[in-house]
Each structure stands twice: as structure tokens, then as C-alpha cells.
Motif scaffolding. Structure first.
Motif, mmCIF file in Angstrom:
data_model
loop_
_atom_site.group_PDB
_atom_site.id
_atom_site.type_symbol
_atom_site.label_atom_id
_atom_site.label_comp_id
_atom_site.label_asym_id
_atom_site.label_seq_id
_atom_site.Cartn_x
_atom_site.Cartn_y
_atom_site.Cartn_z
ATOM 1 N N VAL A 160 7.380 12.293 38.943
ATOM 2 C CA VAL A 160 7.680 11.636 37.708
ATOM 3 C C VAL A 160 6.525 11.121 37.472
ATOM 4 C CG1 VAL A 160 9.281 11.173 36.589
ATOM 5 C CG2 VAL A 160 10.321 12.022 38.377
ATOM 6 N N ALA A 161 6.164 11.757 36.313
ATOM 7 C CA ALA A 161 5.417 11.618 35.236
ATOM 8 C C ALA A 161 5.058 12.403 34.006
ATOM 9 C CB ALA A 161 3.683 12.283 35.762
ATOM 10 N N VAL A 162 4.829 11.650 32.851
ATOM 11 C CA VAL A 162 4.402 11.833 31.534
ATOM 12 C C VAL A 162 3.591 13.200 31.688
ATOM 13 C CG1 VAL A 162 3.645 10.731 29.919
ATOM 14 C CG2 VAL A 162 4.783 8.972 30.809
ATOM 15 N N SER A 163 2.529 13.322 31.929
ATOM 16 C CA SER A 163 2.036 14.708 32.155
ATOM 17 C C SER A 163 1.206 14.877 33.630
ATOM 18 C CB SER A 163 0.619 14.076 30.919
ATOM 19 O OG SER A 163 -0.271 13.529 31.151
ATOM 20 N N GLN A 164 0.627 16.015 33.732
ATOM 21 C CA GLN A 164 0.300 16.306 34.412
ATOM 22 C C GLN A 164 -0.691 17.464 34.004
ATOM 23 O OE1 GLN A 164 2.157 17.886 37.753
ATOM 24 N NE2 GLN A 164 1.251 20.002 37.787
ATOM 25 N N ASN A 187 -0.404 11.612 34.819
ATOM 26 C CA ASN A 187 -1.169 10.029 34.432
ATOM 27 C C ASN A 187 0.973 9.289 33.318
ATOM 28 O OD1 ASN A 187 -3.696 10.619 33.074
ATOM 29 N ND2 ASN A 187 -3.130 12.431 32.581
ATOM 30 N N GLY A 188 0.913 8.326 34.116
ATOM 31 C CA GLY A 188 2.067 8.244 33.616
ATOM 32 C C GLY A 188 2.289 6.830 32.920
ATOM 33 N N PRO A 189 3.321 6.842 33.210
ATOM 34 C CA PRO A 189 3.217 5.256 34.114
ATOM 35 C C PRO A 189 3.966 7.009 35.231
ATOM 36 C CG PRO A 189 5.257 5.184 32.774
ATOM 37 C CD PRO A 189 4.472 5.340 32.162
#
Length: 193
Positions: A41-45, A57-59
Motif C-alpha cells: 500500500v503506497a501513495v504512488s507507484q 512512495n509513501g508512506p
């Protein structure tokens, strides 16, 4: 997305999955964890197919069974001119935890947690801590080779920075076990005249 790009992305995700599976140290491995699904689970990939790299990119939170990794950023890649696969989790700190077979939790944390698949080496860099069953190793850098089962802890070599190891005493006798009675030693009686 073209069929080739989908295959590359799927291969990168499989690479990341197999790297994460190997993160569990043998002493920490819970039997069923490596058979569980891997969830990131991330804010972006960002997938850089040309350079065989995925950046989350996170968390960022990675879960597989009882394995939990938390980081600000996670990179899975193959270094240039190498066949080695690497995973680098960074944070303030990046953390790793896994339930042990005995139900206790083993943890690791550092500014950077790196895993090299080819050498099966886990490297914790910057404020590195490794905890298992109440015992702890801290230092600027902790390097653990999983296959060789070798651990090297180092300080930065500046100021008062030192490697610190705390080992908890083991319970040699279970308190619930029945107390063993000591054998009686026969005493000779003296006869007075």
C-alpha cells in the motif's frame, strides 16, 4: 499499456514479492508467512521498465502474513551491470517486524533497510536496531548474511557512538515444573559412650 509492458511490470512485482519473502530471517520465520499474499500500500507507484525498477512512495506499508514493513519509500531494482536484485526501504526509520514461531515479535529498524537477493544479505544503515526475544543489537550499521548466518554490527567510529548488544537471560527452569526433591544424604550417628 502494451502486452510487453504488462509482462515487465508483472515480472517486477514478482521480483519484489520474492525479495520480500526472503527478508524473513530464519530465526524469525513464521512457517505460514511466505505462503501468504503480498500486499503493498503506497501513495504512488512508478515502474521504470527500461531500468527494471519499481519505486513506491509513501508512506509505504508492505504486509505478508505476519511480516510488516513500513517505509517512506521502497525501491526494488537490479543495479546496472549486475544480475543481483535489490530492495531498499528508507524512512525515519524504516521498520520491519515479524511474528516468531513462539508468538513473540522480532523487529528491525534503520534509516535504510537494504536486501540483496544474490548474496542474501540484509543491511540496516543509520540508527540500526535489531530486536528478538527481548535481546537487542544497535549500531550505525548492522549487516546480516542469512545463508551464512553471520552478523556484523558497526559503529560510525565517531564520538561516543558504539555498538551495543543487550542479551536477556534465559529461563533455565520452568517455574511451573514440579520442584525436584534433592536426595537425602545419609548421616552417620555417633554413639556416645
Amino acid at each position: 499499456m502494451s502486452h510487453i509492458n504488462r509482462l515487465h511490470t508483472r515480472a517486477n512485482v514478482m521480483l519484489l514479492s520474492s525479495i520480500l519473502c526472503l527478508l524473513s530471517l530464519p530465526a524469525m520465520a513464521k512457517q505460514g508467512d511466505l505462503k501468504q499474499e503480498l500486499k503493498i500500500v503506497a501513495v504512488s507507484q512508478f515502474a521504470d521498465i527500461k531500468n527494471n525498477q519499481i519505486i513506491f512512495n509513501g508512506p509505504v506499508k508492505i504486509v505478508q502474513g505476519s511480516i510488516n514493513i513500513n517505509a517512506d519509500e521502497l525501491r526494488a531494482f537490479t543495479p546496472e551491470n549486475s544480475t543481483s536484485k535489490k530492495l531498499i526501504a528508507t524512512g525515519k526509520p524504516a521498520t520491519f517486524s515479524q511474528e516468531l514461531d513462539d508468538g513473540q515479535i522480532g523487529t528491525a529498524s534503520a534509516d535504510e533497510i537494504s536486501y540483496d537477493l544474490a548474496t542474501t544479505t540484509l543491511t540496516l544503515t543509520g540508527n540500526a536496531k535489531l530486536n528478538q526475544s527481548g535481546s537487542q543489537v544497535t549500531g550505525n550499521r548492522i549487516k546480516y548474511n542469512i545463508n551464512a548466518q553471520e552478523l556484523i554490527a558497526e559503529s560510525s567510529g565517531t564520538g561516543q557512538d558504539r555498538v551495543i548488544t543487550i542479551i536477556q537471560p534465559e529461563n533455565f527452569q520452568d517455574e511451573s515444573a514440579p520442584k525436584q526433591k534433592l536426595p537425602e544424604i545419609p548421616v552417620k550417628k555417633q554413639i556416645k559412650p
